[in-house]
Design a protein around this motif. Structure first.
Motif, PDB file in Angstrom:
ATOM      1  N   ASN A 162      -5.842 -11.716   2.844  1.00 27.10           N
ATOM      2  CA  ASN A 162      -4.601 -11.685   2.068  1.00 27.10           C
ATOM      3  C   ASN A 162      -3.458 -11.242   2.988  1.00 27.10           C
ATOM      4  OD1 ASN A 162      -2.559 -11.297   0.257  1.00 27.10           O
ATOM      5  ND2 ASN A 162      -3.664  -9.840  -1.049  1.00 27.10           N
ATOM      6  N   PRO A 163      -2.491 -12.111   3.257  1.00 22.03           N
ATOM      7  CA  PRO A 163      -1.423 -11.729   4.201  1.00 22.03           C
ATOM      8  C   PRO A 163      -0.687 -10.462   3.768  1.00 22.03           C
ATOM      9  CG  PRO A 163      -1.228 -14.037   3.531  1.00 22.03           C
ATOM     10  CD  PRO A 163      -2.295 -13.450   2.685  1.00 22.03           C
ATOM     11  N   LYS A 164      -0.658 -10.199   2.465  1.00 23.38           N
ATOM     12  CA  LYS A 164       0.046  -8.993   1.984  1.00 23.38           C
ATOM     13  C   LYS A 164      -0.650  -7.709   2.440  1.00 23.38           C
ATOM     14  CE  LYS A 164       2.619 -10.833  -1.842  1.00 23.38           C
ATOM     15  NZ  LYS A 164       2.279 -11.525  -3.068  1.00 23.38           N
ATOM     16  N   ALA A 165      -1.932  -7.827   2.828  1.00 22.45           N
ATOM     17  CA  ALA A 165      -2.681  -6.630   3.236  1.00 22.45           C
ATOM     18  C   ALA A 165      -2.583  -6.396   4.750  1.00 22.45           C
ATOM     19  CB  ALA A 165      -4.135  -6.780   2.820  1.00 22.45           C
ATOM     20  N   ARG A 166      -1.839  -7.233   5.432  1.00 21.19           N
ATOM     21  CA  ARG A 166      -1.724  -7.100   6.885  1.00 21.19           C
ATOM     22  C   ARG A 166      -1.096  -5.765   7.302  1.00 21.19           C
ATOM     23  NH1 ARG A 166      -3.865 -10.509  10.280  1.00 21.19           N
ATOM     24  NH2 ARG A 166      -3.402  -9.767  12.366  1.00 21.19           N
ATOM     25  N   PRO A 167       0.021  -5.344   6.650  1.00 16.15           N
ATOM     26  CA  PRO A 167       0.580  -4.035   7.037  1.00 16.15           C
ATOM     27  C   PRO A 167      -0.435  -2.911   6.850  1.00 16.15           C
ATOM     28  CG  PRO A 167       2.116  -5.265   5.647  1.00 16.15           C
ATOM     29  CD  PRO A 167       0.855  -6.032   5.651  1.00 16.15           C
ATOM     30  N   SER A 168      -1.169  -2.961   5.755  1.00 15.74           N
ATOM     31  CA  SER A 168      -2.157  -1.896   5.520  1.00 15.74           C
ATOM     32  C   SER A 168      -3.256  -1.953   6.594  1.00 15.74           C
ATOM     33  CB  SER A 168      -2.701  -2.008   4.089  1.00 15.74           C
ATOM     34  OG  SER A 168      -4.083  -2.069   4.034  1.00 15.74           O
ATOM     35  N   ALA A 169      -3.590  -3.179   7.059  1.00 19.44           N
ATOM     36  CA  ALA A 169      -4.597  -3.308   8.125  1.00 19.44           C
ATOM     37  C   ALA A 169      -4.096  -2.652   9.404  1.00 19.44           C
ATOM     38  CB  ALA A 169      -4.896  -4.781   8.375  1.00 19.44           C
ATOM     39  N   LEU A 170      -2.800  -2.858   9.696  1.00 15.80           N
ATOM     40  CA  LEU A 170      -2.263  -2.315  10.951  1.00 15.80           C
ATOM     41  C   LEU A 170      -2.175  -0.791  10.912  1.00 15.80           C
ATOM     42  CD1 LEU A 170       0.362  -5.096  11.776  1.00 15.80           C
ATOM     43  CD2 LEU A 170      -1.986  -4.825  12.627  1.00 15.80           C
ATOM     44  N   ILE A 171      -1.819  -0.250   9.729  1.00 10.09           N
ATOM     45  CA  ILE A 171      -1.773   1.218   9.598  1.00 10.09           C
ATOM     46  C   ILE A 171      -3.184   1.792   9.747  1.00 10.09           C
ATOM     47  CG2 ILE A 171      -1.233   3.144   8.026  1.00 10.09           C
ATOM     48  CD1 ILE A 171       0.888   1.258   6.741  1.00 10.09           C
ATOM     49  N   THR A 172      -4.158   1.107   9.121  1.00  8.60           N
ATOM     50  CA  THR A 172      -5.552   1.579   9.198  1.00  8.60           C
ATOM     51  C   THR A 172      -6.034   1.549  10.649  1.00  8.60           C
ATOM     52  OG1 THR A 172      -5.877   0.552   7.033  1.00  8.60           O
ATOM     53  CG2 THR A 172      -7.849   1.299   8.157  1.00  8.60           C
ATOM     54  N   LYS A 173      -5.686   0.482  11.336  1.00 11.86           N
ATOM     55  CA  LYS A 173      -6.099   0.355  12.758  1.00 11.86           C
ATOM     56  C   LYS A 173      -5.524   1.519  13.578  1.00 11.86           C
ATOM     57  CE  LYS A 173      -5.112  -2.744  16.681  1.00 11.86           C
ATOM     58  NZ  LYS A 173      -6.296  -2.958  17.459  1.00 11.86           N
ATOM     59  N   GLU A 174      -4.235   1.812  13.320  1.00 13.40           N
ATOM     60  CA  GLU A 174      -3.568   2.890  14.060  1.00 13.40           C
ATOM     61  C   GLU A 174      -4.278   4.224  13.820  1.00 13.40           C
ATOM     62  OE1 GLU A 174       0.766   2.220  13.821  1.00 13.40           O
ATOM     63  OE2 GLU A 174       0.850   4.427  13.913  1.00 13.40           O
ATOM     64  N   LEU A 175      -4.566   4.471  12.538  1.00  9.92           N
ATOM     65  CA  LEU A 175      -5.229   5.727  12.176  1.00  9.92           C
ATOM     66  C   LEU A 175      -6.628   5.814  12.812  1.00  9.92           C
ATOM     67  CD1 LEU A 175      -4.885   8.270  10.412  1.00  9.92           C
ATOM     68  CD2 LEU A 175      -5.877   7.009   8.502  1.00  9.92           C
ATOM     69  N   LEU A 176      -7.360   4.710  12.766  1.00  8.50           N
ATOM     70  CA  LEU A 176      -8.710   4.702  13.352  1.00  8.50           C
ATOM     71  C   LEU A 176      -8.629   4.932  14.856  1.00  8.50           C
ATOM     72  CD1 LEU A 176     -10.203   1.745  11.309  1.00  8.50           C
ATOM     73  CD2 LEU A 176     -11.272   3.993  11.481  1.00  8.50           C
ATOM     74  N   GLU A 177      -7.653   4.290  15.494  1.00 10.06           N
ATOM     75  CA  GLU A 177      -7.557   4.416  16.944  1.00 10.06           C
ATOM     76  C   GLU A 177      -7.094   5.809  17.368  1.00 10.06           C
ATOM     77  OE1 GLU A 177      -7.635  -0.180  18.267  1.00 10.06           O
ATOM     78  OE2 GLU A 177      -5.671   0.758  18.315  1.00 10.06           O
ATOM     79  N   GLU A 178      -6.246   6.425  16.534  1.00 12.78           N
ATOM     80  CA  GLU A 178      -5.855   7.828  16.808  1.00 12.78           C
ATOM     81  C   GLU A 178      -7.089   8.727  16.808  1.00 12.78           C
ATOM     82  OE1 GLU A 178      -3.081   8.993  13.799  1.00 12.78           O
ATOM     83  OE2 GLU A 178      -1.476   7.788  14.707  1.00 12.78           O
ATOM     84  N   ASN A 179      -8.075   8.337  16.014  1.00 10.37           N
ATOM     85  CA  ASN A 179      -9.300   9.126  15.929  1.00 10.37           C
ATOM     86  C   ASN A 179     -10.374   8.644  16.903  1.00 10.37           C
ATOM     87  OD1 ASN A 179      -9.337  11.213  13.537  1.00 10.37           O
ATOM     88  ND2 ASN A 179      -8.042   9.483  12.912  1.00 10.37           N
ATOM     89  N   GLY A 180      -9.987   7.753  17.798  1.00 13.11           N
ATOM     90  CA  GLY A 180     -10.890   7.325  18.866  1.00 13.11           C
ATOM     91  C   GLY A 180     -11.784   6.138  18.542  1.00 13.11           C
TER      92      GLY A 180
END
Ligand code: B12
Length: 265
Positions: free
Chosen positions: A214-232
């Protein structure tokens, strides 16, 4: 020059214990002659036995699909008529034939679903029929997506970002990764962001895969990725517009890079 070898020598040539060669003679598998209390094996019999035993077994033939379009059309018909067992048989026959699940997904299942998506948007197909078709595909992938034997390359968590209910493509990702020897925790859809991070902290995966349709969920995917990557946690985002073969390639090359790093340290 003698044409015979003693049993002990025959065993050595075959690379087995004396008792094993003796058992083969008693079972009639290896031809031998008894001379007094001892056995001897004719050299030509020994050579024939060795060749038969050690000749490489040819790998099983992989099913060759002549026309993917016809196959996918047939699959589509099974999906829209709700012929779940026919669709399942069709999919499983490809796997039994030695085909890679990635190919079965990309060349048969996905094209049938595109068509269904198209007809659903234009109102030619009811939501009920589309839902039934998606359920059939989910079931096929659930049963086909078993963890393969042997040491996995690593651990992966697969999910969709919050706001994306398309679990089916994420199951395509899971089935493909498992087929390619990755140990997968499949979390379905709608896992709250912080829960996902906490889960990753416990499970310690090598990668987290976020499947976005769902293209509308793309921003949420990017925020989730950022959070996951901050945690290694290394996170791969992809979905509509990319393919499972791209996912397999990406993860394998990223994993290769890790191995090189750890070797260098
Ligand atoms: C089934 C389906 C649904 C089902 C999902 C059921 C389920 N359990 O998953 C339901 C009914 C829930 C649904 C809902 C919606 N859907 Co819908 N859906 C579909 C449909 C028909 C198939 C989806 C699918 O399985 N795709 C998989 C295959 C077919 O597509 P693919 O892109 O090749 O898939 C590859 C990638 O996903 C890749 N992949 C998967 N994970 C990953 C991860 C990584 C890292 C990588 C690299 C690759 C990768 O692997 C796949 C195979 O190669 C599509 C049609 C379509 N064209 O996809 C519409 C479609 C995606 N949906 C669409 C829409 C609009 C919606 C709704 C907004 C409708 C609505 N008004 O409610 C909602 C959104 C709900 C939400 N909040 O998410 C549109 C999106 C259009 C757009 N660009 O915005 C589509 C394209 C239909 C259309 N033609 O309009 N949908």
């Amino acid at each position: 020059m003698t044409q015979y070898v003693e049993l002990a020598d025959a065993a050595e040539i075959l690379g087995v214990h004396y008792q094993t060669a003796y058992r083969w003679i008693r079972e009639g598998v290896l031809k031998a002659e008894k001379v007094g209390t001892r056995y001897r094996v004719h050299k030509s019999d020994l050579a024939a036995f060795r060749d038969a035993r050690y000749s490489p077994i040819p790998p099983p033939e992989v099913t060759k699909v002549r026309d993917w379009e016809v196959l996918s059309q047939h699959f589509y018909t099974n999906l829209i008529t709700g012929s779940a067992s026919n669709a399942k048989d069709q999919f499983e026959r490809l796997l039994v034939g030695g085909l890679d699940i990635v190919e079965a997904i990309e060349k048969m299942m996905a094209p049938a679903l595109y068509e269904i998506g198209q007809e659903w948007t234009t109102g030619c197909l009811s939501v009920a029929v589309e839902h039934r078709a998606s359920r059939i595909c989910c079931h096929i992938l659930e049963t086909a997506s078993y963890q393969r034997r042997g040491r996995p390359h690593g651990k992966v968590v697969v999910t969709t970002p919050v706001g994306d209910e398309h679990e089916l493509p994420s199951m395509m990702a899971t089935a493909s990764l498992r087929f390619h020897h990755w140990l997968v925790q499949h979390l379905g859809s709608q896992v709250p962001m912080q829960d996902l991070v906490d889960f990753a902290k416990t499970d310690k995966p090598d990668f987290v895969v976020l499947s976005v349709t769902n293209p509308k969920a793309r921003p949420s995917a990017l925020i989730t990725k950022e959070l996951l990557e901050e945690n290694g946690f290394r996170t791969i985002v992809g979905g509509m517009g990319s393919s499972v073969s791209e996912l397999i390639q990406t993860i394998q090359s990223a994993h290769g890079e890790v191995d090189i790093d750890s070797i260098a340290q």
